[in-house]
Scaffold this motif. Structure first.
Motif, PDB file in Angstrom:
ATOM      1  N   THR A 128       0.829  -1.206   0.000  1.00 43.82           N
ATOM      2  CA  THR A 128       0.000   0.000   0.000  1.00 43.82           C
ATOM      3  C   THR A 128       0.866   1.260   0.000  1.00 43.82           C
ATOM      4  OG1 THR A 128      -1.760  -1.164   1.183  1.00 43.82           O
ATOM      5  CG2 THR A 128      -1.828   1.233   1.231  1.00 43.82           C
ATOM      6  N   LYS A 129       1.900   1.255   0.821  1.00 44.18           N
ATOM      7  CA  LYS A 129       2.809   2.407   0.857  1.00 44.18           C
ATOM      8  C   LYS A 129       3.516   2.597  -0.482  1.00 44.18           C
ATOM      9  CE  LYS A 129       3.757   2.327   5.831  1.00 44.18           C
ATOM     10  NZ  LYS A 129       4.763   2.044   6.885  1.00 44.18           N
ATOM     11  N   ARG A 130       3.921   1.477  -1.112  1.00 43.72           N
ATOM     12  CA  ARG A 130       4.636   1.580  -2.390  1.00 43.72           C
ATOM     13  C   ARG A 130       3.725   2.097  -3.499  1.00 43.72           C
ATOM     14  NH1 ARG A 130       8.201  -3.417  -4.435  1.00 43.72           N
ATOM     15  NH2 ARG A 130       6.342  -4.106  -5.575  1.00 43.72           N
ATOM     16  N   ILE A 131       2.461   1.631  -3.481  1.00 44.10           N
ATOM     17  CA  ILE A 131       1.507   2.064  -4.510  1.00 44.10           C
ATOM     18  C   ILE A 131       1.185   3.545  -4.365  1.00 44.10           C
ATOM     19  CG2 ILE A 131      -0.914   1.800  -5.254  1.00 44.10           C
ATOM     20  CD1 ILE A 131      -0.557  -1.230  -4.696  1.00 44.10           C
ATOM     21  N   ASP A 132       1.120   4.022  -3.102  1.00 47.55           N
ATOM     22  CA  ASP A 132       0.869   5.453  -2.888  1.00 47.55           C
ATOM     23  C   ASP A 132       1.940   6.307  -3.562  1.00 47.55           C
ATOM     24  OD1 ASP A 132      -1.445   5.073  -1.511  1.00 47.55           O
ATOM     25  OD2 ASP A 132      -0.544   5.197   0.483  1.00 47.55           O
ATOM     26  N   LEU A 133       3.170   5.776  -3.601  1.00 51.50           N
ATOM     27  CA  LEU A 133       4.273   6.532  -4.206  1.00 51.50           C
ATOM     28  C   LEU A 133       4.412   6.254  -5.700  1.00 51.50           C
ATOM     29  CD1 LEU A 133       6.959   6.073  -1.385  1.00 51.50           C
ATOM     30  CD2 LEU A 133       5.661   8.143  -1.903  1.00 51.50           C
ATOM     31  N   TYR A 134       4.335   4.973  -6.059  1.00 57.64           N
ATOM     32  CA  TYR A 134       4.531   4.560  -7.466  1.00 57.64           C
ATOM     33  C   TYR A 134       3.469   3.530  -7.841  1.00 57.64           C
ATOM     34  CZ  TYR A 134       9.133   6.435  -6.299  1.00 57.64           C
ATOM     35  OH  TYR A 134      10.152   7.228  -5.855  1.00 57.64           O
ATOM     36  N   PRO A 135       2.288   3.978  -8.271  1.00 59.08           N
ATOM     37  CA  PRO A 135       1.216   3.026  -8.627  1.00 59.08           C
ATOM     38  C   PRO A 135       1.560   2.224  -9.883  1.00 59.08           C
ATOM     39  CG  PRO A 135       0.571   5.290  -9.141  1.00 59.08           C
ATOM     40  CD  PRO A 135       1.868   5.384  -8.421  1.00 59.08           C
ATOM     41  N   ILE A 136       1.749   0.919  -9.700  1.00 54.92           N
ATOM     42  CA  ILE A 136       2.060   0.009 -10.808  1.00 54.92           C
ATOM     43  C   ILE A 136       0.987  -1.053 -10.847  1.00 54.92           C
ATOM     44  CG2 ILE A 136       3.776  -1.604 -11.724  1.00 54.92           C
ATOM     45  CD1 ILE A 136       5.889  -0.059 -10.136  1.00 54.92           C
ATOM     46  N   ALA A 137       0.553  -1.415 -12.045  1.00 52.39           N
ATOM     47  CA  ALA A 137      -0.559  -2.360 -12.225  1.00 52.39           C
ATOM     48  C   ALA A 137      -0.289  -3.686 -11.533  1.00 52.39           C
ATOM     49  CB  ALA A 137      -0.820  -2.577 -13.717  1.00 52.39           C
ATOM     50  N   ASP A 138       0.935  -4.221 -11.648  1.00 48.32           N
ATOM     51  CA  ASP A 138       1.250  -5.518 -11.028  1.00 48.32           C
ATOM     52  C   ASP A 138       1.105  -5.447  -9.509  1.00 48.32           C
ATOM     53  OD1 ASP A 138       1.730  -6.602 -13.477  1.00 48.32           O
ATOM     54  OD2 ASP A 138       3.923  -6.534 -13.335  1.00 48.32           O
ATOM     55  N   ASP A 139       1.556  -4.343  -8.920  1.00 45.44           N
ATOM     56  CA  ASP A 139       1.435  -4.187  -7.464  1.00 45.44           C
ATOM     57  C   ASP A 139      -0.027  -4.077  -7.040  1.00 45.44           C
ATOM     58  OD1 ASP A 139       4.111  -4.321  -7.115  1.00 45.44           O
ATOM     59  OD2 ASP A 139       4.438  -2.165  -6.855  1.00 45.44           O
ATOM     60  N   ILE A 140      -0.812  -3.361  -7.857  1.00 47.67           N
ATOM     61  CA  ILE A 140      -2.241  -3.201  -7.540  1.00 47.67           C
ATOM     62  C   ILE A 140      -2.946  -4.550  -7.598  1.00 47.67           C
ATOM     63  CG2 ILE A 140      -4.410  -2.180  -8.349  1.00 47.67           C
ATOM     64  CD1 ILE A 140      -2.679   0.232  -9.293  1.00 47.67           C
ATOM     65  N   ASN A 141      -2.630  -5.348  -8.614  1.00 50.43           N
ATOM     66  CA  ASN A 141      -3.224  -6.688  -8.733  1.00 50.43           C
ATOM     67  C   ASN A 141      -2.800  -7.576  -7.558  1.00 50.43           C
ATOM     68  OD1 ASN A 141      -4.511  -6.051 -11.129  1.00 50.43           O
ATOM     69  ND2 ASN A 141      -2.789  -6.740 -12.407  1.00 50.43           N
ATOM     70  N   GLU A 142      -1.525  -7.477  -7.179  1.00 49.79           N
ATOM     71  CA  GLU A 142      -1.027  -8.262  -6.053  1.00 49.79           C
ATOM     72  C   GLU A 142      -1.713  -7.842  -4.754  1.00 49.79           C
ATOM     73  OE1 GLU A 142       1.317 -10.913  -3.686  1.00 49.79           O
ATOM     74  OE2 GLU A 142       0.550 -10.872  -5.736  1.00 49.79           O
ATOM     75  N   LEU A 143      -1.973  -6.544  -4.616  1.00 53.05           N
ATOM     76  CA  LEU A 143      -2.665  -6.054  -3.426  1.00 53.05           C
ATOM     77  C   LEU A 143      -4.090  -6.603  -3.361  1.00 53.05           C
ATOM     78  CD1 LEU A 143      -2.439  -4.235  -0.925  1.00 53.05           C
ATOM     79  CD2 LEU A 143      -3.294  -2.341  -2.316  1.00 53.05           C
ATOM     80  N   ASP A 144      -4.773  -6.648  -4.490  1.00 47.60           N
ATOM     81  CA  ASP A 144      -6.119  -7.235  -4.542  1.00 47.60           C
ATOM     82  C   ASP A 144      -6.081  -8.698  -4.120  1.00 47.60           C
ATOM     83  OD1 ASP A 144      -7.249  -4.879  -5.348  1.00 47.60           O
ATOM     84  OD2 ASP A 144      -7.213  -5.361  -7.496  1.00 47.60           O
ATOM     85  N   ARG A 145      -5.067  -9.418  -4.616  1.00 47.46           N
ATOM     86  CA  ARG A 145      -4.938 -10.841  -4.260  1.00 47.46           C
ATOM     87  C   ARG A 145      -4.711 -11.014  -2.762  1.00 47.46           C
ATOM     88  NH1 ARG A 145      -1.617 -14.716  -2.982  1.00 47.46           N
ATOM     89  NH2 ARG A 145       0.152 -13.310  -2.753  1.00 47.46           N
ATOM     90  N   LEU A 146      -3.868 -10.145  -2.201  1.00 46.89           N
ATOM     91  CA  LEU A 146      -3.583 -10.233  -0.769  1.00 46.89           C
ATOM     92  C   LEU A 146      -4.813  -9.917   0.071  1.00 46.89           C
ATOM     93  CD1 LEU A 146      -0.049  -8.566  -0.592  1.00 46.89           C
ATOM     94  CD2 LEU A 146      -0.595 -10.963  -0.143  1.00 46.89           C
ATOM     95  N   HIS A 147      -5.613  -8.949  -0.373  1.00 46.53           N
ATOM     96  CA  HIS A 147      -6.855  -8.639   0.366  1.00 46.53           C
ATOM     97  C   HIS A 147      -7.809  -9.832   0.357  1.00 46.53           C
ATOM     98  CE1 HIS A 147      -6.503  -4.562   1.749  1.00 46.53           C
ATOM     99  NE2 HIS A 147      -6.068  -4.124   0.564  1.00 46.53           N
ATOM    100  N   LEU A 148      -7.913 -10.524  -0.759  1.00 48.42           N
ATOM    101  CA  LEU A 148      -8.769 -11.721  -0.847  1.00 48.42           C
ATOM    102  C   LEU A 148      -8.226 -12.826   0.060  1.00 48.42           C
ATOM    103  CD1 LEU A 148      -9.474 -11.824  -4.698  1.00 48.42           C
ATOM    104  CD2 LEU A 148     -11.131 -11.323  -2.879  1.00 48.42           C
ATOM    105  N   LEU A 149      -6.888 -12.997   0.045  1.00 48.65           N
ATOM    106  CA  LEU A 149      -6.271 -14.005   0.908  1.00 48.65           C
ATOM    107  C   LEU A 149      -6.493 -13.657   2.375  1.00 48.65           C
ATOM    108  CD1 LEU A 149      -4.413 -16.451   1.422  1.00 48.65           C
ATOM    109  CD2 LEU A 149      -2.448 -14.904   1.190  1.00 48.65           C
ATOM    110  N   TYR A 150      -6.357 -12.397   2.721  1.00 49.66           N
ATOM    111  CA  TYR A 150      -6.533 -11.928   4.099  1.00 49.66           C
ATOM    112  C   TYR A 150      -7.945 -12.239   4.598  1.00 49.66           C
ATOM    113  CZ  TYR A 150      -6.023  -8.738   8.088  1.00 49.66           C
ATOM    114  OH  TYR A 150      -5.948  -8.209   9.344  1.00 49.66           O
TER     115      TYR A 150
END
Length: 635
Positions: free
Chosen positions: A105-127
């Motif tokens: 989340t901190k990294r995306i706030d600074l440098y929003p990259i599609a792969d990171d955003i997709n990975e964040l979505d996956r982590l939220h589902l896993l959580y």
């Protein structure tokens, strides 16, 4: 579906065989109670199933996809941990995902990259899948049910008593939610309310359960199969404890009859052989020898278990007490809490009147002061207020649940001879033999004894005391079922008085003619056994609920109108929160879409497009912040 199986398990220490060719299987959803006398190998069996011990022969199969949880009689907490941290360690995977979400989340706030955003979505589902959004409320709920409210969270493990550590270990294991739950004496140190909660929890548990327990009431309500370990073997009964008793009794009758018939036939054959041999003719001698060979080939039946060693004792009083044994009036107990640095009240307004020959049981929540009350009666604890009057010729005999009155450096024989010097060594060894301490066992040091062995030794001392009034603090803890039954019969035959602290509900159903429930504001008396106690408690609960309902109905019209208005406001606020949450979710979705557009290669070189998208993103985030502020003000 079979989830666990054992095939021909054998465990021995040298020539001492503990388990011999044990075989069984568990199906998914089975609830098995393991019973047997102390020392028969019940805990050893659990250790073999978990791989903590290795068998001399045989094998254990557990499906690799299944998680096994094991509650031992001794926990493995880090003593420097707090209560909260010790349990929170269970959720390491959740915490790992939390940290990864925070980092991304901190990294995306600074440098929003599609792969990171997709990975964040996956982590939220896993959580969500691993219970990240619910684990804290579940943890606090289970801890509270085990007697640990928020005031316990910062207490160090090393400061907890043995019973508190057992309850904490059980709470931790239940929160792990293993597929197969192995529990070794889980009901020790639990009060009645906690036991009832645990019964309900395990009854709804979706996995498979194996429980070593001497709690007959608990076994009746939780298990559907009984595994009886005796003579190194395993016998399986379908049903709960009461059904097991009925089936076992019938099997024992059949076994006893078969054993008696075989013994009778063996004696008949031996008599025939003797008569033939006495005639001393060649023909009859040969026939006798032939009969002897056939007799030697007969497989001899084992003597039925009920003729084997069980403890044997009775309580007797040297002299009778007066009719009035104990009068307690308006008793109060306060103590200094070093952690909070203030005086706290344990209980007050405690009154009771005990007459000669009564069997009275005291119940109440853990920590309410039941043991303290017994020690106040014995003058081992100071009285804050109120009075205690001991009757004429009352001689107390005390059973301490922690066996702290035993000298750990003494041998069994020394411990007994120190207190009862009138007995010779031979006489004392015979007495100890009645409590199953035989041979060189009398030279064992008390510190090396198991909990069950210490309990038997304490009962032995109590039997010899000749006291006419017994104060018993959890006397059935650590006793196996056979020993409990003999102890109960001895207590029922005792002509004196008994005041007993107990949470053993089978015992509470069988022994007392009065139950006294201790709480912080006094004692409530119930003139009957455990079932009567439960019945009256339910009646009082219903009366209380009716009174509360009547009180609500008697509220003034204005109060009811005010309540309706508050309810309407609450519903309006709830709808506003729900709408705001939907708007937040929509804005977050739009922000994700804009961030994705910003990351497209064709837009990276188009400064006009980038400026437009950046401006749009800033507006959306500004609006999102406003919605979050609104949401926080509503919460």
């Amino acid at each position: 579906m079979i989830v666990l199986s054992a095939n021909n398990l054998t465990k021995a220490y040298g020539e001492d065989v503990i388990l011999d060719n044990i075989s069984f299987h568990l199906n998914d959803g089975d609830r098995v109670g393991i019973i047997g006398r102390n020392g028969e190998g019940k805990t050893t069996l659990l250790n073999l199933l978990t791989g903590e011990m290795s068998a001399e022969s045989g094998e254990v199969f557990i499906s690799q996809s299944l998680k096994v949880g094991y509650l031992k009689q001794r926990d493995h907490f880090f003593k420097e941990d707090t209560v909260y941290k010790a349990v929170d360690r269970i959720f390491t995977e959740i915490h790992r995902v939390e940290k990864e979400i925070e980092r991304l989340t901190k990294r995306i706030d600074l440098y929003p990259i599609a792969d990171d955003i997709n990975e964040l979505d996956r982590l939220h589902l896993l959580y969500e899948k691993i219970g990240g959004y619910t684990y804290q409320s579940e943890m606090t709920g289970v801890l509270l049910s085990m007697g640990f409210d928020s005031s316990w969270y910062d207490k160090k493990i090393e400061t907890l008593s043995g019973g508190e550590r057992t309850r904490l270990a059980l709470a931790a294991l239940l929160l792990e939610k293993p597929d197969i739950l192995l529990l070794d004496e889980p009901t020790n140190h639990l009060d009645i309310d906690t036991l009832k909660w645990l019964e309900g929890y395990l009854s709804q548990y979706k996995g498979t359960i194996m429980i070593v327990s001497h709690d007959r009431y608990f076994l009746d309500r939780v298990v559907n199969r009984i595994f009886e370990v005796e003579r190194h073997r395993l016998r399986i009964y379908e049903g709960n404890y009461t059904e097991y008793l009925s089936k076992r009794r019938k099997i024992r009758e059949v076994e006893q009859k078969a054993y008696d018939n075989q013994q009778k036939e063996i004696k008949r054959q031996e008599e025939i052989i003797r008569v033939m041999m006495e005639h001393n003719t060649e023909h009859l001698v040969k026939r006798a020898q032939s009969r002897m060979k056939r007799l030697d080939m007969v497989e001899r039946l084992d003597k039925p278990e009920n003729e084997l060693g069980k403890i044997s004792f009775h309580f007797s009083q040297e002299f009778k007490s007066g009719e009035d044994v104990l009068l307690v009036k308006d008793l109060k107990k306060e103590f200094y809490d070093a952690d909070e640095k203030k005086i706290k009240r344990l209980f007050e307004n405690v009154s009771m009147d005990i007459k000669r020959g009564e069997k009275v049981c005291i119940v109440g929540a853990n920590g309410i002061g039941k043991t303290t009350l017994l020690k106040m009666i014995l003058s081992e604890e100071e009285v804050t207020a109120g009075r205690i009057r001991i009757g004429h010729n009352v001689e107390f005999g005390y059973y301490d649940q922690g066996q702290l009155l035993l000298n750990p450096e003494n041998t069994l024989l020394e411990e007994m001879k120190d207190e009862f010097r009138m007995y010779t060594d031979t006489e004392m060894r015979k007495i100890l033999g009645r409590f199953l301490f035989t041979g060189d066992e009398v030279f064992l040091k008390i510190k090396d004894l198991s909990g069950g062995e210490k309990a038997r030794l304490s009962l032995c001392k109590l039997m010899l005391s000749g006291a006419n009034t017994l104060l018993l603090d959890e006397p059935t803890n650590h006793l196996d079922i056979a020993s409990k039954e003999i102890f109960e019969e001895a207590l029922l035959d005792f002509p004196g008085t008994a005041i007993i602290v107990s949470h053993d509900r089978y015992f509470l159903e069988k022994i007392p003619n009065r139950i006294l429930e201790l709480n912080d504001y006094g004692i409530t008396e119930f003139l009957g056994n455990y079932d009567y106690y439960l019945e009256k408690k339910d009646e009082r609960r219903v009366v209380k609920e009716k009174q509360e309902t009547a009180n609500v109905k008697s509220q003034s019209y204005e109060e009811r109108q005010k309540k309706k208005e508050e309810d309407r406001e609450e519903r309006r606020k709830k709808r506003q929160i729900e709408n705001t949450e939907k708007e937040i979710a929509l804005l977050e979705e739009k922000i994700s879409e804009v961030e994705a557009e910003l990351s497209l290669p064709e837009n990276m070189s188009d400064y006009g497009k980038l400026s437009e998208l950046s401006s749009k993103l800033e507006d959306l985030k500004s609006e999102l912040n406003m919605k979050y502020e609104l949401w926080e003000s509503l919460m």
